[in-house]
Design an enzyme around this catalytic site. Structure first.
Site, PDB file in Angstrom:
ATOM      1  CG  HIS A  68      -2.057  -0.998   0.981  1.00 21.55           C
ATOM      2  ND1 HIS A  68      -3.289  -0.788   1.620  1.00 21.55           N
ATOM      3  CD2 HIS A  68      -2.339  -2.114   0.212  1.00 21.55           C
ATOM      4  CE1 HIS A  68      -4.226  -1.710   1.149  1.00 21.55           C
ATOM      5  NE2 HIS A  68      -3.679  -2.504   0.442  1.00 21.55           N
ATOM      6  CG  ASP A  69       4.992   3.159   1.253  1.00 17.60           C
ATOM      7  OD1 ASP A  69       4.698   4.553   1.393  1.00 17.60           O
ATOM      8  OD2 ASP A  69       6.412   3.066   1.290  1.00 17.60           O
ATOM      9  CB  VAL A  72       0.032   5.929  -2.595  1.00 16.53           C
ATOM     10  CG1 VAL A  72      -0.397   7.305  -2.356  1.00 16.53           C
ATOM     11  CG2 VAL A  72      -1.131   4.854  -2.450  1.00 16.53           C
ATOM     12  CG  HIS A 196      -4.530 -11.680  -0.778  1.00 12.54           C
ATOM     13  ND1 HIS A 196      -5.588 -11.426  -1.588  1.00 12.54           N
ATOM     14  CD2 HIS A 196      -3.963 -10.888  -0.107  1.00 12.54           C
ATOM     15  CE1 HIS A 196      -5.646 -10.114  -1.576  1.00 12.54           C
ATOM     16  NE2 HIS A 196      -4.638  -9.743  -0.517  1.00 12.54           N
ATOM     17  CB  THR A 197      -0.182 -17.659   0.332  1.00  9.97           C
ATOM     18  OG1 THR A 197       0.000 -18.920   1.166  1.00  9.97           O
ATOM     19  CG2 THR A 197       1.138 -17.003   0.733  1.00  9.97           C
ATOM     20  CG  ASP A 248      -4.371 -20.665   2.428  1.00  9.82           C
ATOM     21  OD1 ASP A 248      -5.034 -21.604   2.117  1.00  9.82           O
ATOM     22  OD2 ASP A 248      -3.038 -20.953   2.166  1.00  9.82           O
TER      23      ASP A 248
END
Length: 332
Positions: A68-69, A72, A196-197, A248
């Site tokens: 997220h850093d 942006v 997202h594991t 997961d």
């Protein structure tokens, strides 16, 4: 060693391969702190190991902060800035981060430890990059040589966070465009989605799939019916939107390729996850199949993609500053 024992040989291969794939950047370097803070990596790892004792999801949270850093204003630690002083609108309050982004206290602890050992040397932006690598490695995933030398930004960009960070509700085409805007391709998109594991997601980030998907009045047809029944227990209609769910379900705290195996079974939690496999004709489908059947291929691609992401518009040289407190610009 950062990587788990079964991956030690593989980690060595990754190091050697990535050196060939990604020659030393003219501005960022894996040896940037060799003389000024030689123990930087071990200090970061030690703090995260301590945090994991009481918070098994902190590794995923720290990895997400780096993501997220970087999306942006580039990888400049702007996501860490609190509202106050010259920061009138913090990225922490942007929709993708508000009551969702976490791990800021652990970043503070890392910064404190580094300031005690090497005062005024290591940037908060580099802390995020190092913390992401250590978190993945400690979770059983790959290790890689983190390129360093970023400096910290002086501004936050809340509107940029609202528009540039991919969301769980978007089409694959929109998400692909956001990756392309920062120089990342389809392979990077699929590999980085594999983070997202591990970690958790709140019901509010996917409950639109459970009841009234795209205004149909029915659940998302790409959602496995057995998995749907499980999710409905955790996330009943009009229930608590902040209830946590494993991204997961098969190995929620381990960094492995089960995330991609789940997609093959229509068990991706977020819309943006399952779209990688269920969007007809998409170039992502063959990549998902490859990563599901070949964990080594996923690990190598993930490490390379993290290096590429970490190279998004860094501040270097005399640009920006080295913050003494990651939450605020110096002198504010």
């Amino acid at each position: 060693m950062l990587c788990s024992t079964p991956y030690s040989l593989f980690a060595t291969i990754i190091f050697a391969t990535l050196i060939l794939l990604h020659p030393s950047n003219a501005q960022l370097s894996s040896t940037f702190y060799s003389n000024t803070c030689p123990n930087v990596s071990s200090i970061v790892t030690s703090v995260i190991q301590q945090a994991l004792q009481s918070d098994p999801r902190i590794g995923a949270s720290l990895t997400r902060l780096h993501f997220h850093d970087c999306f942006v204003n580039g990888c400049d630690a702007s996501v860490l800035l609190d509202q106050g002083g010259n920061i009138t609108l913090s990225e922490k309050n942007a929709t993708p981060n508000n009551n969702s982004a976490r791990g800021f206290d652990v970043v503070d602890n890392i910064k404190t430890s580094l300031e005690n050992s090497c005062p005024g040397v290591v940037s908060c932006a580099d802390i995020l990059a190092l913390a992401a690598e250590a978190s993945v490695s400690l979770g059983g995933g790959p290790s890689w040589s983190v390129l360093l030398g970023r400096r910290d930004g002086l501004i936050a960009n809340q509107s940029g966070a609202n528009t540039s960070i991919p969301t769980p509700f978007e089409s694959l085409a929109n998400i692909s465009a956001k990756f392309a805007a920062v120089g990342l391709n389809t392979t990077h998109l699929v590999a980085l989605s594999g983070a997202h594991t591990f970690g958790r997601a709140q019901c509010r980030f996917f409950n639109q799939r459970l009841f009234n998907f795209s205004g149909t009045g029915s659940p998302d047809p790409t959602l496995n019916s057995t998995y749907l029944a499980t999710l409905l227990q955790n996330c009943p209609q009009n229930g608590n939107g902040t209830t946590l769910n494993n991204l997961d379900p098969s190995s929620p705290n381990t960094f492995d390729n089960n995330y991609f195996k789940n997609l093959l079974n229509n068990q991706g939690l977020l819309q943006s996850d399952q779209e990688l496999f269920s969007t007809n004709g998409s170039a992502t489908i063959s990549i998902v199949n490859n990563f599901a059947s070949n964990q080594s291929a996923f690990f190598l691609a993930f490490a390379q993609s993290m290096i590429n992401m970490g190279n998004i518009s860094p501040l270097t040289g005399n640009q920006g500053e080295i913050r003494s407190n990651c939450r605020k610009v110096n002198g504010s």
